[in-house]
Design an enzyme around this catalytic site. Structure first.
Site, mmCIF file in Angstrom:
data_model
loop_
_atom_site.group_PDB
_atom_site.id
_atom_site.type_symbol
_atom_site.label_atom_id
_atom_site.label_comp_id
_atom_site.label_asym_id
_atom_site.label_seq_id
_atom_site.Cartn_x
_atom_site.Cartn_y
_atom_site.Cartn_z
ATOM 1 N N LYS A 120 0.761 -1.592 -0.048
ATOM 2 C CA LYS A 120 0.549 0.032 0.321
ATOM 3 C C LYS A 120 0.666 1.629 0.064
ATOM 4 O O LYS A 120 0.548 2.235 -1.051
ATOM 5 C CB LYS A 120 -0.509 0.621 1.030
ATOM 6 C CG LYS A 120 -2.392 1.203 1.151
ATOM 7 C CD LYS A 120 -2.881 0.815 1.989
ATOM 8 C CE LYS A 120 -2.510 0.959 3.582
ATOM 9 N NZ LYS A 120 -3.231 1.682 4.538
ATOM 10 N N ASP A 138 -6.703 1.559 0.425
ATOM 11 C CA ASP A 138 -6.679 0.835 2.483
ATOM 12 C C ASP A 138 -7.988 1.512 2.769
ATOM 13 O O ASP A 138 -9.244 0.616 1.619
ATOM 14 C CB ASP A 138 -7.037 3.201 2.614
ATOM 15 C CG ASP A 138 -7.346 4.066 2.141
ATOM 16 O OD1 ASP A 138 -8.140 3.596 2.015
ATOM 17 O OD2 ASP A 138 -7.165 5.378 2.673
#
Ligand code: SF4
Length: 210
Positions: A120, A138
């Site tokens: 991420k 997210d």
């Protein structure tokens, strides 16, 4: 969801969010990297408050190493998990100096090899610091992608791969921030603001709020 609906969703989000970018304050790829590492399970606001004091004193790997782990902790102790984040940031700075001339690398593999940097974070850096069309999924993007039907998936990786394939090319670079900001301010977790939502008629969520 068909192609036209998907395009209409992104066109409308782009019109509603004219400046789709991160709410973390940063002035260089290195500052962004540190801010993103600090932002795990913390608010952008809390991170900005800490980095407003940290970056004027230390915004290079060398300067952070000069502070030392304890010195660094003094600046970030208001942020959750600051102990492990400080350890990771020190390791990350050492690796940047050792392997990348003190610069933030522009490849996913090199980024993910750094302490405290997962898929991420690597996606955020590639997208926000270097302008690549990556999408870091997210919690906000995961929720919006599933609720709307844009890219339903059980895991963040599944959602990321679906978005990667299906986001219209002209919105690919901004998709990450368009979806995050939409999720943060409109399609919020507990009670989405469906009556105020610019894509309500295109959204596939069955339990829209009134
Ligand atoms: S209509 Fe509601 S559920 Fe759908 S995207 Fe908008 S806020 Fe989210």
């Amino acid at each position: 969801m068909n192609k036209q609906t998907r395009l209409a969703i992104f066109d409308r989000l782009a019109a509603a969010i004219p400046d789709p970018t991160t709410e973390l304050n940063y002035g260089s790829p290195f500052e962004l990297l540190i801010a993103v590492v600090l932002s795990a399970q913390a608010t952008d606001k809390g991170v900005n408050k800490a980095t407003a004091k940290l970056f004027p004193v230390a915004n290079t790997p060398q300067a952070i190493l000069a502070l030392g782990e304890d010195g660094l902790k003094e600046y970030i102790k208001t942020i959750g998990l600051f102990n492990s984040k400080a350890t990771n940031i020190i390791k990350l700075c050492e690796a940047l100096i050792q392997h990348h001339d003190g610069q933030v690398p522009q490849s996913r593999e090199a980024l993910e090899a750094l302490a405290g940097v997962g898929r991420k974070t690597a996606n955020v850096i590639l997208n926000t610091a270097f302008g690549l069309p990556t999408i870091a999924v997210d919690t906000h993007i995961f929720r919006v992608a599933n609720r709307t039907g844009l890219a339903p998936g059980k895991t963040v990786l599944e959602v990321e791969k679906k978005l990667d394939k299906s986001v219209p090319p002209r919105h690919k670079k901004d998709a990450h921030h368009l979806l995050i900001l939409h999720g943060r301010y409109v399609c919020v977790a507990r009670k989405p603001r469906c009556p105020d939502c610019c894509i309500a008629d295109l959204c596939g969520f069955k339990e829209k709020t009134r």
